[in-house]
Design a protein around this motif. Structure first.
Motif, PDB file in Angstrom:
ATOM      1  N   SER A 139      39.802  27.384  39.368  1.00  0.00           N
ATOM      2  CA  SER A 139      39.609  28.596  39.094  1.00  0.00           C
ATOM      3  C   SER A 139      39.014  29.246  37.838  1.00  0.00           C
ATOM      4  O   SER A 139      39.357  30.221  37.625  1.00  0.00           O
ATOM      5  CB  SER A 139      40.903  29.431  39.401  1.00  0.00           C
ATOM      6  OG  SER A 139      41.210  30.054  40.623  1.00  0.00           O
ATOM      7  N   ALA A 190      38.089  33.284  41.994  1.00  0.00           N
ATOM      8  CA  ALA A 190      38.954  33.025  40.724  1.00  0.00           C
ATOM      9  C   ALA A 190      39.185  34.350  40.151  1.00  0.00           C
ATOM     10  O   ALA A 190      40.204  34.595  39.569  1.00  0.00           O
ATOM     11  CB  ALA A 190      37.958  32.096  39.643  1.00  0.00           C
ATOM     12  N   MET A 204      36.111  45.391  29.462  1.00  0.00           N
ATOM     13  CA  MET A 204      36.654  44.156  30.348  1.00  0.00           C
ATOM     14  C   MET A 204      36.160  44.381  31.897  1.00  0.00           C
ATOM     15  O   MET A 204      36.136  43.705  32.691  1.00  0.00           O
ATOM     16  CB  MET A 204      38.096  44.361  30.251  1.00  0.00           C
ATOM     17  CG  MET A 204      38.745  43.409  29.255  1.00  0.00           C
ATOM     18  SD  MET A 204      38.211  41.981  29.079  1.00  0.00           S
ATOM     19  CE  MET A 204      39.038  40.967  30.347  1.00  0.00           C
ATOM     20  N   PHE A 245      40.149  35.114  29.109  1.00  0.00           N
ATOM     21  CA  PHE A 245      40.016  36.116  30.134  1.00  0.00           C
ATOM     22  C   PHE A 245      41.112  36.880  30.721  1.00  0.00           C
ATOM     23  O   PHE A 245      41.382  38.053  30.525  1.00  0.00           O
ATOM     24  CB  PHE A 245      39.005  35.773  31.380  1.00  0.00           C
ATOM     25  CG  PHE A 245      38.386  36.724  32.049  1.00  0.00           C
ATOM     26  CD1 PHE A 245      37.268  37.376  31.837  1.00  0.00           C
ATOM     27  CD2 PHE A 245      39.297  37.216  33.276  1.00  0.00           C
ATOM     28  CE1 PHE A 245      36.985  38.456  32.623  1.00  0.00           C
ATOM     29  CE2 PHE A 245      38.749  38.192  33.991  1.00  0.00           C
ATOM     30  CZ  PHE A 245      37.524  38.690  33.829  1.00  0.00           C
ATOM     31  N   ASN A 246      42.120  35.888  31.230  1.00  0.00           N
ATOM     32  CA  ASN A 246      43.255  36.392  31.713  1.00  0.00           C
ATOM     33  C   ASN A 246      44.143  37.069  30.590  1.00  0.00           C
ATOM     34  O   ASN A 246      44.941  38.018  31.043  1.00  0.00           O
ATOM     35  CB  ASN A 246      44.330  35.171  32.294  1.00  0.00           C
ATOM     36  CG  ASN A 246      43.436  34.361  33.319  1.00  0.00           C
ATOM     37  OD1 ASN A 246      42.266  34.597  33.286  1.00  0.00           O
ATOM     38  ND2 ASN A 246      44.270  33.599  33.986  1.00  0.00           N
ATOM     39  N   TYR A 250      44.720  25.868  39.891  1.00  0.00           N
ATOM     40  CA  TYR A 250      44.429  25.526  41.243  1.00  0.00           C
ATOM     41  C   TYR A 250      43.516  24.249  41.234  1.00  0.00           C
ATOM     42  O   TYR A 250      42.820  23.914  40.245  1.00  0.00           O
ATOM     43  CB  TYR A 250      43.555  26.659  41.864  1.00  0.00           C
ATOM     44  CG  TYR A 250      44.350  27.859  42.222  1.00  0.00           C
ATOM     45  CD1 TYR A 250      45.273  27.904  43.364  1.00  0.00           C
ATOM     46  CD2 TYR A 250      44.589  28.865  41.405  1.00  0.00           C
ATOM     47  CE1 TYR A 250      46.095  29.046  43.749  1.00  0.00           C
ATOM     48  CE2 TYR A 250      45.134  30.149  41.800  1.00  0.00           C
ATOM     49  CZ  TYR A 250      45.987  30.044  42.795  1.00  0.00           C
ATOM     50  OH  TYR A 250      46.632  31.136  42.973  1.00  0.00           O
ATOM     51  N   ARG A 310      42.076  35.828  41.929  1.00  0.00           N
ATOM     52  CA  ARG A 310      43.065  34.943  41.431  1.00  0.00           C
ATOM     53  C   ARG A 310      44.126  35.723  40.050  1.00  0.00           C
ATOM     54  O   ARG A 310      45.195  35.606  39.968  1.00  0.00           O
ATOM     55  CB  ARG A 310      43.132  33.694  41.349  1.00  0.00           C
ATOM     56  CG  ARG A 310      43.170  32.899  42.792  1.00  0.00           C
ATOM     57  CD  ARG A 310      42.943  31.612  42.781  1.00  0.00           C
ATOM     58  NE  ARG A 310      42.344  30.782  43.876  1.00  0.00           N
ATOM     59  CZ  ARG A 310      42.122  29.695  43.937  1.00  0.00           C
ATOM     60  NH1 ARG A 310      41.341  29.196  42.996  1.00  0.00           N
ATOM     61  NH2 ARG A 310      41.945  29.105  45.356  1.00  0.00           N
ATOM     62  N   VAL A 311      43.224  36.115  39.243  1.00  0.00           N
ATOM     63  CA  VAL A 311      43.774  36.134  38.011  1.00  0.00           C
ATOM     64  C   VAL A 311      43.854  37.793  37.872  1.00  0.00           C
ATOM     65  O   VAL A 311      44.288  38.522  36.970  1.00  0.00           O
ATOM     66  CB  VAL A 311      42.863  35.925  36.671  1.00  0.00           C
ATOM     67  CG1 VAL A 311      42.475  34.413  36.446  1.00  0.00           C
ATOM     68  CG2 VAL A 311      41.500  36.641  36.730  1.00  0.00           C
ATOM     69  N   GLY A 312      43.806  38.403  38.975  1.00  0.00           N
ATOM     70  CA  GLY A 312      44.294  40.047  39.245  1.00  0.00           C
ATOM     71  C   GLY A 312      43.110  40.798  38.879  1.00  0.00           C
ATOM     72  O   GLY A 312      43.483  42.082  38.802  1.00  0.00           O
ATOM     73  N   LEU A 323      42.766  40.368  30.104  1.00  0.00           N
ATOM     74  CA  LEU A 323      43.281  41.374  31.432  1.00  0.00           C
ATOM     75  C   LEU A 323      44.842  41.630  31.551  1.00  0.00           C
ATOM     76  O   LEU A 323      45.114  42.728  31.788  1.00  0.00           O
ATOM     77  CB  LEU A 323      42.946  40.428  32.651  1.00  0.00           C
ATOM     78  CG  LEU A 323      42.541  41.292  33.894  1.00  0.00           C
ATOM     79  CD1 LEU A 323      41.138  42.055  33.752  1.00  0.00           C
ATOM     80  CD2 LEU A 323      42.337  40.304  34.948  1.00  0.00           C
ATOM     81  N   PRO A 367      49.964  39.521  41.169  1.00  0.00           N
ATOM     82  CA  PRO A 367      49.399  38.453  40.307  1.00  0.00           C
ATOM     83  C   PRO A 367      49.682  38.508  38.665  1.00  0.00           C
ATOM     84  O   PRO A 367      49.896  37.644  37.879  1.00  0.00           O
ATOM     85  CB  PRO A 367      47.972  38.405  40.691  1.00  0.00           C
ATOM     86  CG  PRO A 367      47.823  38.972  41.927  1.00  0.00           C
ATOM     87  CD  PRO A 367      48.962  39.837  42.003  1.00  0.00           C
ATOM     88  N   ILE A 368      49.542  40.027  38.213  1.00  0.00           N
ATOM     89  CA  ILE A 368      49.734  40.319  36.841  1.00  0.00           C
ATOM     90  C   ILE A 368      51.229  40.163  36.553  1.00  0.00           C
ATOM     91  O   ILE A 368      51.353  39.752  35.352  1.00  0.00           O
ATOM     92  CB  ILE A 368      48.862  41.717  36.662  1.00  0.00           C
ATOM     93  CG1 ILE A 368      47.323  41.286  36.659  1.00  0.00           C
ATOM     94  CG2 ILE A 368      49.266  42.106  35.089  1.00  0.00           C
ATOM     95  CD1 ILE A 368      46.751  42.460  36.099  1.00  0.00           C
TER      96      ILE A 368
END
Lengths: 501, 328
Positions: free
Chosen positions: A95, B207, B193, A108-109, A91, B210-212, A112, A79-80
C-alpha cells in the motif's frame, strides 16, 4: 472495570460476522491480542483472513460483532480511528505510493492522521529519517518508491507503520516476495518490535515461518475460527489439518525412472548471455526433475530458454534423441514441450476471460476445421474433461478465471498445457502463492503425470516442494548447475546451505 | 544531473530552444518583445485549460469535457449578462461563468466519484451532452456584440509599448488569470495535504483509500476545480476574441492534453508538474505560431505536434524501459 488495565487485551474482536452478496466471509469470529504478543492468523486463501484484517483496520465494517480497543468498544471503526488507536496494517502489496518519495510515503499517514492541512517538508523528512532509524535501516529518503527493490519497499512500509505509536502491526503475507535471507531479517525486526512492546498479527499460510516467530496461533477456515491456542500446542500436521480440514497424505511419487526408460530431453552445455552457462542434464520418461536456486540464479532464464521464450544462444537441446532447434514458443510446442509460467497472473492467464477459453487457447489449432472454423462442441468437451480431471473448483467453465482462488487458477494453466498433450512439461514455481491444500493437490497431479510417462521439470525455490515432488534435484547458482542430488539423499537444511554458499 | 537530463521538462525546453533558434534564423524579427507578448496572449486560455487537465491527470483520471464546459459557461454567462442588463459588470460575468463551470464539473464528479464510472467514458459523454444542451437549449447564435464589460476587459492591458522598429506590443490583463491559476494550483499541489492526497491517489488509489484519504471527496474537488478553471478560461477567451461563439473551443481538447502530456504528466496518473505543463503549452503555442513565420502551411501543424508527442512521450518511456531492463 473488573480487569486491571495491564490485563486488558489490546484488541478484542468478538462475534465478528461479515458477508458479501450473501456469501459468508466471516462467521462469529473472536480474536484477542495482548500487548507485545506475536499472534499468527493462519488459514488458506479464501478463509476470511483478508476480510478480518480489513475490519480490524477499519477499511470495512463488520455486519455483526464488536471491536474493543483497550476495552473501549467500537461498533464501526474508521480507518483514521484505527490508526489513532495504534493499529497499522502492512498489506501484501505494501500500500505504498509508487510515485512519491520514500520520505513522503513514510510521513503521509502521519500528516493525514494529525489533521494537517499544509505540508511541512522539513518535518516530513525528519519523521521519515527517525522512522527508518528505529528499525535500523538506511534508505535514500528522496528516492521514488517505484525504483526500490521489493525488500526495501517492505522496510518503508514497516517504518511507516511504526509511526503514530503503533501498538499492533498487522502483516499480511509479509514474506511472499522475499528471499530466504530477507525473510530472516524480517523475522528479526518482528522480534525487535516485540521487545519494544509492539504486538504483531502475522498473517500467513507458510507454516515454517509461523512456527519460527509466533506465540499464539489462530486458524480460520471458511470464515470460522476452527482452532486457537499457544503455538506449542500445534505441530505441522495439526496446523495443516486445521487449515485444510483434511489430513494431507505425502505425495505418492512413482518409483524413479530406471536407465531403461526412454530419454525425453537432453540438454548439453546450454547457455544464454550472462544469464546461465554450461547447463547439462537429461530427463527420462516418468521422471520429475527439480531445479532449484535463489532468485537470480538463472533458474527462470533456463526455463524460458527450454520453452523458447528467451532462446539459448549456445549448447544443444535434444528431444527424444533428436536435436531440436528451439527458437520460439511455437518450436517448443511442436516438440511437445509445455510450460507453466511462474507468475500465472501476468504470464499465463487472461484473467477476465472464461475458464473454458483460457484452458482452450493452446489447442485451438487442433480443433480448427475446414476454413479455420472452430469445432466448438468438440473443443468444449475436451476442455471440460481436463477441468474435471484436475478438479478445478468451479460451477461452470464459463466463469471468468479471476473468480477462482490461486490454486485453482494454477490448475487452469495446467489444464491448458495438458490439453496440448505435451511429452515434457516445465513447471516454473508451480505453487507460488497457492495454499497448503492446493499445493498438495498440485503435487499429486505432478506425480500422476509422471506415472503417465511424462517428463516433468519443476523449477522452484520452495525446498520442501522440490524435496516432496521430485526424483532428482539440480541446484543452480550464479547461472550454473553446481550439484545434483537424489531426493532421498538430501535434506532441506543441506539444500538451503548449497543454494546460498 | 542525470535525472535532470532524463526529465521531460528538459527535453521540451530543448525542443523549444531549437524551434526558437530555427525560426529566428529564418526571420530575425522573431526575437522581439512583440513575439513574446503574442505567444503569451495566445497561451492564456490553453494554459488555463492545461493546468486543469494536469491536475486531473495527476489524480489518476482524465477529462476531455473541459472545452464543452468552457463553451457552455462562457456563452451562458454572456447571454445572462445581456439578459440581466449588467453588461458592464465584468465581475458578474466571471462569477457566473465560474459557477456554471463548477456546476458542470460537479456533474462529472457525480458520475465519477459517486457512481464510480471510468473518467474517460464519463467526460466523453458529458463533452457531447454539455455541447448539445448548450446548442439546443441556450442558443446557437453567435453573439458578436458582446457586453461592454467584456470589450473593456479585452482592451485592458498590463503594459503596452512600441519597439524600436515600430512594432506594437502589449500584455493583456487577462494573463493574470493564468498567473492566478498557476499560483493557486501550485500551492494546492505542493503545499497542502489536499494536493498531496491528489498526487498520492494518482499513484495508488487503493493505498490512498486505505490510509483514510476520502477519495470520493477529492474527486469532487478535482472535477469541480477543473470546471471552475474551464468556466473562467471560457469567459476570458470570449472577451479576448470579443465574440461569444457557442461552437467555439470544442475540438481543442486533444491539443491541450497533448501539451500536458508533453510536459511530463502521465496518462496513468500520479505524475505531472506545473513547470512541465507550462513548457508543454509554450511548445504547442510556439509551433502554432512559428510555423506560420517559417512559411510552412498550417496543415503541417498537426503533423509536427503529432510527431512531437511521439518524441516527447516516447523517449522518456523508452529510457524508463531501458533502465528497468538494466536493473533486472
Amino acid at each position: 472495570m473488573s480487569e486491571a488495565p495491564s490485563e486488558q487485551p489490546l484488541v478484542r474482536l468478538s462475534g465478528i460476522s461479515k458477508s458479501f452478496a450473501g456469501v459468508h466471509a466471516l462467521r462469529d469470529v473472536d480474536l484477542e491480542i495482548r500487548r507485545g504478543e506475536i499472534v499468527c492468523l493462519a488459514g488458506e486463501n479464501g478463509s476470511g483472513k483478508s476480510t478480518l484484517i480489513k475490519i480490524l483496520a477499519g477499511a470495512q465494517d463488520a455486519d455483526a460483532g464488536t471491536i474493543a480497543i483497550d476495552g473501549r468498544e467500537h461498533r464501526a471503526l474508521h480507518p483514521i480511528e484505527a490508526v489513532r488507536a495504534g493499529i497499522q496494517v502492512i498489506y501484501q502489496d505494501f500500500s505504498l505510493f509508487p510515485n512519491l518519495t520514500v520520505a513522503e510515503n513514510i510521513a503521509f499517514n502521519h500528516q493525514l492522521s494529525h489533521g494537517r492541512r499544509l505540508v511541512n517538508w522539513r518535518l516530513v523528512r525528519r519523521i521519515a529519517r527517525e522512522a527508518l532509524e528505529r528499525i535500523g535501516v538506511r534508505i535514500d529518503l528522496d528516492r521514488r518508491v517505484e525504483t526500490l527493490p521489493v525488500a526495501d519497499k517492505q522496510l518503508v512500509a514497516i517504518a511507516r507503520a511504526l509511526l503514530h505509536d503503533a501498538r499492533l502491526i498487522v502483516m499480511d503475507e509479509p514474506t511472499t516476495a522475499l528471499t530466504e535471507r530477507e525473510v530472516r531479517s524480517l523475522l528479526d525486526i518482528i522480534r525487535k518490535l516485540q521487545r519494544d512492546g509492539v504486538a504483531v498479527l502475522f498473517v500467513s499460510h507458510k507454516l515454517k515461518e509461523i512456527f519460527a516467530v509466533c506465540e499464539k496461533i489462530v486458524v480460520l477456515r471458511n470464515g470460522r475460527k476452527v482452532a486457537a491456542g499457544p503455538a506449542s500446542e500445534f505441530d505441522l500436521g495439526s496446523l495443516t489439518f486445521h487449515m485444510t480440514g483434511r489430513t494431507l497424505e505425502a505425495v505418492d511419487l512413482p518409483p524413479p525412472a530406471g536407465p531403461g526408460a526412454p530419454e525425453l530431453l537432453r540438454v548439453e552445455g546450454l547457455g544464454r548471455g550472462r544469464e546461465f552457462d554450461g547447463v547439462s542434464f537429461c530427463l527420462r520418461a516418468g521422471e520429475v526433475l527439480g531445479i532449484t536456486g535463489l532468485l537470480g540464479s538463472g533458474r527462470t532464464e533456463l526455463a524460458k530458454a527450454l520453452f523458447g521464450l528467451a532462446p539459448a544462444d549456445r549448447g544443444r537441446i535434444l528431444v527424444e534423441g533428436r536435436e531440436a532447434a528451439i527458437r520460439s514458443v511455437r518450436d517448443a510446442m511442436e516438440q511437445g514441450i509445455g510450460y507453466v509460467p511462474e507468475d500465472r497472473l501476468t504470464e499465463g492467464l487472461f484473467l477476465p476471460q472464461s475458464i473454458g477459453r483460457n484452458a482452450a487457447v493452446g489447442i485451438l489449432d487442433r480443433f480448427a476445421g475446414r476454413g479455420g472454423a472452430l469445432d466448438r462442441p468438440a473443443l468444449e468437451g475436451h476442455v471440460e474433461d481436463w477441468v474435471r480431471r484436475l478438479k478445478v473448483a468451479t460451477p461452470s467453465t464459463a466463469l471468468p478465471v479471476q473468480s477462482l482462488s490461486g490454486g485453482n487458477q494454477q490448475r487452469v494453466v495446467l489444464a491448458r498445457w495438458l490439453a496440448t498433450r505435451p511429452r515434457i512439461l516445465i513447471l516454473n514455481g508451480p505453487t507460488v502463492g497457492v495454499d497448503v491444500g492446493s499445493k498438495a493437490d498440485i503435487h499429486a497431479i505432478i506425480a500422476g503425470l509422471a506415472r503417465d510417462g511424462l517428463g516433468v521439470v519443476v523449477i522452484s525455490d520452495d525446498l520442501p516442494e522440490v524435496l516432496a515432488a521430485c526424483h532428482r534435484i539440480l541446484v543452480m547458482r550464479d547461472g550454473r548447475i553446481v550439484e545434483e542430488v537424489a531426493r532421498d539423499e538430501a535434506s532441506e537444511d543441506q539444500l538451503a546451505h548449497r543454494l546460498a554458499s | 544531473m542525470r535525472s535532470l537530463l532524463t526529465r521531460n521538462e528538459t527535453l521540451v525546453a530543448l525542443i523549444i530552444l531549437a524551434f526558437c533558434a530555427m525560426t529566428a534564423a529564418v526571420d530575425p524579427r522573431f526575437l522581439s518583445v512583440t513575439t513574446l507578448t503574442d505567444l503569451i496572449r495566445n497561451g492564456i486560455v490553453i494554459g488555463m485549460f492545461a493546468i486543469g487537465v494536469m491536475l486531473v491527470l495527476v489524480s489518476g483520471g482524465i477529462d476531455v469535457s473541459f472545452t464543452a464546459v468552457a463553451a457552455f459557461s462562457m456563452y451562458s454567462a454572456t447571454k445572462l449578462m445581456v439578459a440581466w442588463g449588467v453588461g458592464d459588470q465584468m465581475l458578474v460575468a466571471f462569477l457566473v461563468s465560474a459557477l456554471l463551470g463548477l456546476t458542470l464539473g460537479l456533474v462529472n464528479a457525480v458520475f465519477i466519484g459517486w457512481l464510480g464510472l471510468p473518467t474517460l467514458i464519463v467526460t466523453l459523454g458529458t463533452l457531447t451532452a454539455f455541447r448539445g444542451f448548450l446548442l439546443t437549449f441556450v442558443g446557437s447564435q453567435l453573439i458578436t456584440n458582446v457586453p461592454p464589460g467584456m470589450r473593456a476587459f479585452s482592451r485592458s492591458m498590463l503594459f503596452r509599448g512600441t519597439t524600436a522598429d515600430g512594432a506594437f506590443f502589449a500584455l493583456p490583463t487577462a494573463v493574470l488569470f493564468l498567473v492566478g491559476a498557476v499560483l493557486v494550483t501550485w500551492f494546492i499541489l505542493n503545499r497542502t495535504m489536499l494536493g498531496r492526497s491528489i498526487v498520492a491517489m494518482g499513484g495508488s488509489r487503493e493505498a490512498a483509500a486505505r490510509v483514510g484519504v476520502n477519495v470520493r471527496a477529492i474527486q469532487f474537488f478535482v472535477y469541480g476545480y477543473v470546471g471552475v478553471l474551464s468556466g473562467l478560461a471560457g469567459i476570458v477567451h470570449a472577451s479576448l476574441a470579443r465574440v461569444a461563439n457557442p461552437f467555439d473551443l470544442v475540438g481543442l481538447e486533444l491539443s491541450v492534453i497533448a501539451a500536458v502530456v508533453l510536459g511530463g504528466a502521465r496518462l496513468t496518473g500520479g505524475h505531472g508538474t506545473i513547470t512541465g505543463t507550462l513548457l508543454g503549452v509554450a511548445l504547442i503555442v510556439l509551433i502554432n505560431n512559428s510555423l506560420i513565420m517559417l512559411g510552412i502551411p498550417s496543415t503541417w501543424q498537426n503533423v509536427v505536434i503529432g510527431f512531437l508527442i511521439l518524441l516527447g512521450t516516447g523517449v522518456p518511456a523508452w529510457q524508463a524501459r531501458r533502465r528497468a531492463a538494466a536493473a533486472a
